[in-house]
Design a protein around this motif. Structure first.
Motif, PDB file in Angstrom:
ATOM      1  N   SER A  19     -55.586 -16.570 117.906  1.00 26.47           N
ATOM      2  CA  SER A  19     -55.388 -15.607 117.063  1.00 26.47           C
ATOM      3  C   SER A  19     -55.560 -15.803 115.617  1.00 26.47           C
ATOM      4  N   TRP A  20     -55.211 -16.975 115.169  1.00 32.71           N
ATOM      5  CA  TRP A  20     -55.272 -17.349 113.681  1.00 32.71           C
ATOM      6  C   TRP A  20     -56.843 -17.435 112.966  1.00 32.71           C
ATOM      7  N   ALA A  21     -57.306 -18.102 114.277  1.00 31.40           N
ATOM      8  CA  ALA A  21     -58.989 -18.503 114.176  1.00 31.40           C
ATOM      9  C   ALA A  21     -59.951 -17.245 114.016  1.00 31.40           C
ATOM     10  N   THR A  22     -59.668 -16.322 114.744  1.00 33.81           N
ATOM     11  CA  THR A  22     -60.485 -14.984 114.878  1.00 33.81           C
ATOM     12  C   THR A  22     -59.898 -13.798 113.948  1.00 33.81           C
ATOM     13  N   GLY A  23     -58.570 -13.700 113.807  1.00 29.31           N
ATOM     14  CA  GLY A  23     -58.008 -12.275 113.042  1.00 29.31           C
ATOM     15  C   GLY A  23     -57.588 -11.648 114.253  1.00 29.31           C
ATOM     16  N   LYS A  24     -57.865 -11.815 115.335  1.00 28.00           N
ATOM     17  CA  LYS A  24     -57.600 -10.860 116.571  1.00 28.00           C
ATOM     18  C   LYS A  24     -56.137 -11.374 117.125  1.00 28.00           C
ATOM     19  N   PRO A  33     -52.576  -8.385 114.093  1.00 27.90           N
ATOM     20  CA  PRO A  33     -53.143  -9.820 113.788  1.00 27.90           C
ATOM     21  C   PRO A  33     -51.928 -10.749 113.299  1.00 27.90           C
ATOM     22  N   ILE A  34     -51.814 -11.788 113.744  1.00 34.16           N
ATOM     23  CA  ILE A  34     -50.643 -12.862 113.489  1.00 34.16           C
ATOM     24  C   ILE A  34     -50.990 -13.610 112.112  1.00 34.16           C
ATOM     25  N   PRO A  35     -50.480 -13.491 111.200  1.00 33.29           N
ATOM     26  CA  PRO A  35     -50.699 -14.057 109.846  1.00 33.29           C
ATOM     27  C   PRO A  35     -50.786 -15.625 110.023  1.00 33.29           C
ATOM     28  N   ILE A  36     -51.711 -16.396 109.432  1.00 37.22           N
ATOM     29  CA  ILE A  36     -51.611 -17.771 109.419  1.00 37.22           C
ATOM     30  C   ILE A  36     -50.529 -18.259 108.730  1.00 37.22           C
ATOM     31  N   PRO A  37     -49.636 -19.284 109.129  1.00 40.80           N
ATOM     32  CA  PRO A  37     -48.661 -19.745 108.535  1.00 40.80           C
ATOM     33  C   PRO A  37     -48.936 -20.830 107.500  1.00 40.80           C
ATOM     34  N   ARG A  38     -48.257 -20.914 106.388  1.00 37.19           N
ATOM     35  CA  ARG A  38     -48.657 -21.837 105.270  1.00 37.19           C
ATOM     36  C   ARG A  38     -47.617 -22.756 104.972  1.00 37.19           C
ATOM     37  N   THR A  39     -46.431 -22.670 105.729  1.00 38.35           N
ATOM     38  CA  THR A  39     -45.383 -23.728 105.884  1.00 38.35           C
ATOM     39  C   THR A  39     -44.875 -23.926 107.377  1.00 38.35           C
ATOM     40  N   THR A  46     -42.694 -17.895 113.382  1.00 39.92           N
ATOM     41  CA  THR A  46     -44.006 -17.280 114.093  1.00 39.92           C
ATOM     42  C   THR A  46     -43.794 -17.566 115.683  1.00 39.92           C
ATOM     43  N   ALA A  47     -43.731 -18.950 115.737  1.00 41.31           N
ATOM     44  CA  ALA A  47     -43.569 -19.334 117.252  1.00 41.31           C
ATOM     45  C   ALA A  47     -42.443 -18.678 117.791  1.00 41.31           C
ATOM     46  N   ALA A  48     -41.295 -18.682 117.194  1.00 40.43           N
ATOM     47  CA  ALA A  48     -39.936 -18.426 117.880  1.00 40.43           C
ATOM     48  C   ALA A  48     -40.263 -16.621 117.934  1.00 40.43           C
ATOM     49  N   SER A  53     -41.540 -22.362 121.930  1.00 43.99           N
ATOM     50  CA  SER A  53     -40.715 -23.447 121.612  1.00 43.99           C
ATOM     51  C   SER A  53     -42.033 -24.547 121.117  1.00 43.99           C
ATOM     52  N   ILE A  54     -41.424 -24.870 119.964  1.00 43.51           N
ATOM     53  CA  ILE A  54     -42.358 -26.104 119.380  1.00 43.51           C
ATOM     54  C   ILE A  54     -41.418 -27.148 118.886  1.00 43.51           C
ATOM     55  N   THR A  55     -41.512 -28.394 119.258  1.00 41.99           N
ATOM     56  CA  THR A  55     -40.737 -29.204 118.585  1.00 41.99           C
ATOM     57  C   THR A  55     -41.579 -30.322 117.903  1.00 41.99           C
ATOM     58  N   PHE A  56     -41.458 -30.751 116.828  1.00 45.75           N
ATOM     59  CA  PHE A  56     -42.224 -31.507 116.156  1.00 45.75           C
ATOM     60  C   PHE A  56     -41.588 -32.941 115.786  1.00 45.75           C
ATOM     61  N   PRO A  57     -42.110 -34.024 115.719  1.00 47.96           N
ATOM     62  CA  PRO A  57     -41.389 -35.302 115.636  1.00 47.96           C
ATOM     63  C   PRO A  57     -40.782 -35.358 114.307  1.00 47.96           C
ATOM     64  N   ASP A  58     -39.355 -36.145 114.250  1.00 50.59           N
ATOM     65  CA  ASP A  58     -38.919 -36.257 112.938  1.00 50.59           C
ATOM     66  C   ASP A  58     -39.561 -36.627 112.055  1.00 50.59           C
ATOM     67  N   GLY A  59     -39.300 -36.259 110.739  1.00 49.14           N
ATOM     68  CA  GLY A  59     -40.212 -36.652 109.625  1.00 49.14           C
ATOM     69  C   GLY A  59     -41.293 -35.626 109.245  1.00 49.14           C
TER      70      GLY A  59
END
Length: 136
Positions: A19-24, A33-39, A46-48, A53-59
């Motif tokens: 979606s981010w890559a194509t604007g669809k 369209p789903i806006p590209i996140p900047r932070t 956006t994921a929520a 669910s997305i979990t990133f490593p600590d730090g």
């Protein structure tokens, strides 16, 4: 946060990236369209919002979203610490290579265990593929 990257639904994540890559909107073709996140916070929000669910490593505190042209060779280098951390885990007794579960899901069979040297060969091959391969 956690100790490893965890994507709750690989297919939904792939649709979000497409979606981010194509604007669809591949997540909901009838929606805007789903806006590209900047932070990182925008990414998690956006994921929520799509029940992903997305979990990133600590730090991990930053986010870089990069889109390049088909005429540009891009070599993505993984962080040194992540390469070395995986190598250390692969040297542990009874180590398994951390393949995404969706490979087993799509092929319908468990991936076979690998010998110690094969673990490091697969690690090198996946890093090489990740570093230069374009999507497709």
């Amino acid at each position: 946060m956690g100790t490893t990257l965890e994507i709750g639904n690989d297919v939904l994540w792939g649709k979000l990236v497409k979606s981010w890559a194509t604007g669809k909107n591949y997540v909901d073709p009838n929606a805007a369209p789903i806006p590209i996140p900047r932070t990182l916070d925008e990414l998690l929000a956006t994921a929520a919002g799509i029940n992903l669910s997305i979990t990133f490593p600590d730090g991990m505190v930053g986010l870089a979203v990069i889109q390049y042209s088909p005429q540009t060779v891009v070599i993505k280098l993984p962080p040194k610490a992540m390469v070395e951390e995986t190598e250390a885990k692969l040297n542990e007794p009874n180590a398994k290579y951390p393949m995404p579960k969706f490979y087993e899901d799509f092929f319908g069979i468990p991936l076979p265990p690998l010998l110690h040297d094969q673990l490091f060969q697969l690690h090198a091959a996946r890093i090489g593929d990740y570093s230069i391969r374009n999507c497709g």
